[in-house]
Enzyme design. Structure first.
Site, PDB file in Angstrom:
ATOM      1  CE  LYS A   1      -3.018  -2.379   3.182  1.00 16.85           C
ATOM      2  NZ  LYS A   1      -3.499  -2.332   4.606  1.00 16.85           N
TER       3      LYS A   1
ATOM      4  CG  ASP B   1       6.873   2.256   0.007  1.00 19.14           C
ATOM      5  OD1 ASP B   1       7.666   1.439  -0.508  1.00 19.14           O
ATOM      6  OD2 ASP B   1       6.197   1.992   1.029  1.00 19.14           O
TER       7      ASP B   1
ATOM      8  CG  ASP C   1      14.779  -0.958   4.389  1.00 16.81           C
ATOM      9  OD1 ASP C   1      15.766  -0.299   4.674  1.00 16.81           O
ATOM     10  OD2 ASP C   1      14.216  -1.699   5.226  1.00 16.81           O
TER      11      ASP C   1
ATOM     12  CE  LYS D   1      14.653   3.481   5.534  1.00 19.28           C
ATOM     13  NZ  LYS D   1      14.150   2.522   6.537  1.00 19.28           N
TER      14      LYS D   1
ATOM     15  CG  PHE E   1      10.678   3.063  10.847  1.00 20.09           C
ATOM     16  CD1 PHE E   1      10.493   1.969  10.018  1.00 20.09           C
ATOM     17  CD2 PHE E   1       9.568   3.695  11.391  1.00 20.09           C
ATOM     18  CE1 PHE E   1       9.221   1.499   9.736  1.00 20.09           C
ATOM     19  CE2 PHE E   1       8.291   3.223  11.103  1.00 20.09           C
ATOM     20  CZ  PHE E   1       8.121   2.127  10.281  1.00 20.09           C
TER      21      PHE E   1
ATOM     22  CG  ASP F   1       2.367   1.049   7.518  1.00 20.66           C
ATOM     23  OD1 ASP F   1       3.350   0.801   6.789  1.00 20.66           O
ATOM     24  OD2 ASP F   1       1.842   0.190   8.250  1.00 20.66           O
TER      25      ASP F   1
HETATM   26  P1  5GP Z   1      12.666  -3.859   1.394  1.00 18.38           P
HETATM   27  O1  5GP Z   1      12.135  -5.124   0.823  1.00 18.38           O
HETATM   28  O2  5GP Z   1      13.397  -3.000   0.366  1.00 18.38           O
HETATM   29  O3  5GP Z   1      13.504  -4.106   2.620  1.00 18.38           O
HETATM   30  O4  5GP Z   1      11.463  -3.000   1.952  1.00 18.38           O
HETATM   31  C1  5GP Z   1      10.254  -3.042   1.344  1.00 18.38           C
HETATM   32  C2  5GP Z   1       9.150  -2.390   2.082  1.00 18.38           C
HETATM   33  O5  5GP Z   1       9.420  -2.215   3.478  1.00 18.38           O
HETATM   34  C3  5GP Z   1       8.889  -0.999   1.556  1.00 18.38           C
HETATM   35  O6  5GP Z   1       8.116  -1.047   0.381  1.00 18.38           O
HETATM   36  C4  5GP Z   1       8.129  -0.395   2.723  1.00 18.38           C
HETATM   37  O7  5GP Z   1       6.770  -0.732   2.643  1.00 18.38           O
HETATM   38  C5  5GP Z   1       8.766  -1.048   3.934  1.00 18.38           C
HETATM   39  N1  5GP Z   1       9.755  -0.121   4.511  1.00 18.38           N
HETATM   40  C6  5GP Z   1      11.074  -0.085   4.317  1.00 18.38           C
HETATM   41  N2  5GP Z   1      11.654   0.915   4.998  1.00 18.38           N
HETATM   42  C7  5GP Z   1      10.632   1.541   5.645  1.00 18.38           C
HETATM   43  C8  5GP Z   1      10.562   2.692   6.515  1.00 18.38           C
HETATM   44  O8  5GP Z   1      11.548   3.374   6.845  1.00 18.38           O
HETATM   45  N3  5GP Z   1       9.318   3.027   6.961  1.00 18.38           N
HETATM   46  C9  5GP Z   1       8.201   2.338   6.640  1.00 18.38           C
HETATM   47  N4  5GP Z   1       7.045   2.775   7.133  1.00 18.38           N
HETATM   48  N5  5GP Z   1       8.225   1.256   5.827  1.00 18.38           N
HETATM   49  C10 5GP Z   1       9.433   0.881   5.340  1.00 18.38           C
END
Ligand code: 5GP
Length: 190
Positions: free
Chosen positions: A51, A108, A111, A139, A160, A167
């Site tokens: 979302k 969005d 990470d 990041k 974060f 969210d």
């Molecule tokens: P990844 O697979 O790249 O580790 O992260 C994917 C998802 O984790 C992102 O699409 C997001 O929804 C959530 N996410 C990663 N970092 C953050 C953060 O700093 N804050 C929030 N609210 N969600 C995050």
């Protein structure tokens, strides 16, 4: 529920603004113009990752001066926690076949990169014509895998963040800016 002296949810003193609304809007306009230039001779098919990308996606779409078709895919991320589990789960599949289309995947935040890596492999196995990624936030210090996003809004430190679609415990997506909660656990308890 805590709030500032005026009772404002948005102006919670626990939220430290990292990227304000005007700065986001200016960058979204720039990304929209860049994407418009790059896709002038193609038929762009946008896929939003639910979302978290919903707010960014809805602003970005209106800055792309081309005919665009739209679909969504749902993934689970942190659930009720602020730590990535590293597991990717599809919560909603595509409605439109991506085969033969020029896809722009809208996310969005990058990470660890695990979610995007999973989605990229899944889309490639469905015979897309081309695939590019746009993410509002990145990041770089957290990457476990390099996904090579074509368009990035802002590189941010390893903090974060919430707001503008992101969210904590399903809340704070409606903040019009990106903020760092001074105490994420306190926000998640709301
Ligand atoms: P990844 O697979 O790249 O580790 O992260 C994917 C998802 O984790 C992102 O699409 C997001 O929804 C959530 N996410 C990663 N970092 C953050 C953060 O700093 N804050 C929030 N609210 N969600 C995050």
């Amino acid at each position: 529920m805590t709030a500032d002296i005026n009772g404002s949810f948005i102006h919670d003193p626990n939220l430290e603004v990292l990227i304000d609304h005007d700065t986001i809007q200016k960058r979204v306009r720039e990304l929209g113009a860049e994407i418009t230039r790059d896709y002038r001779d193609k038929r762009l098919h946008v896929i939003g990752v639910l979302k978290g990308a919903c707010v960014f996606l809805s602003d970005l779409l209106r800055e792309i001066d081309l005919p665009v078709s739209l679909d969504f895919i749902g993934t689970s991320s942190y659930g009720e926690s602020t730590k990535s589990s590293g597991e990717v789960r599809i919560t909603k599949d595509l409605d439109i076949s991506p085969a033969g289309r020029d896809i722009l995947l809208v996310e969005d935040i990058v990470d660890t990169g695990l979610t995007l890596n999973y989605l990229i492999n899944m889309l490639k196995s469905r015979d897309v014509s081309s695939l590019a990624i746009v993410a509002l936030l990145d990041k770089p210090d957290r990457h476990e895998i390099e996904v090579g996003a074509s368009y990035i809004g802002f590189a941010i430190p390893n903090r974060f963040v919430v707001g503008y679609g992101l969210d904590v415990g399903e809340l704070y997506r409606n903040l019009p800016f990106i903020a760092v909660p001074k105490d994420p656990a306190q926000l998640a308890r709301r």
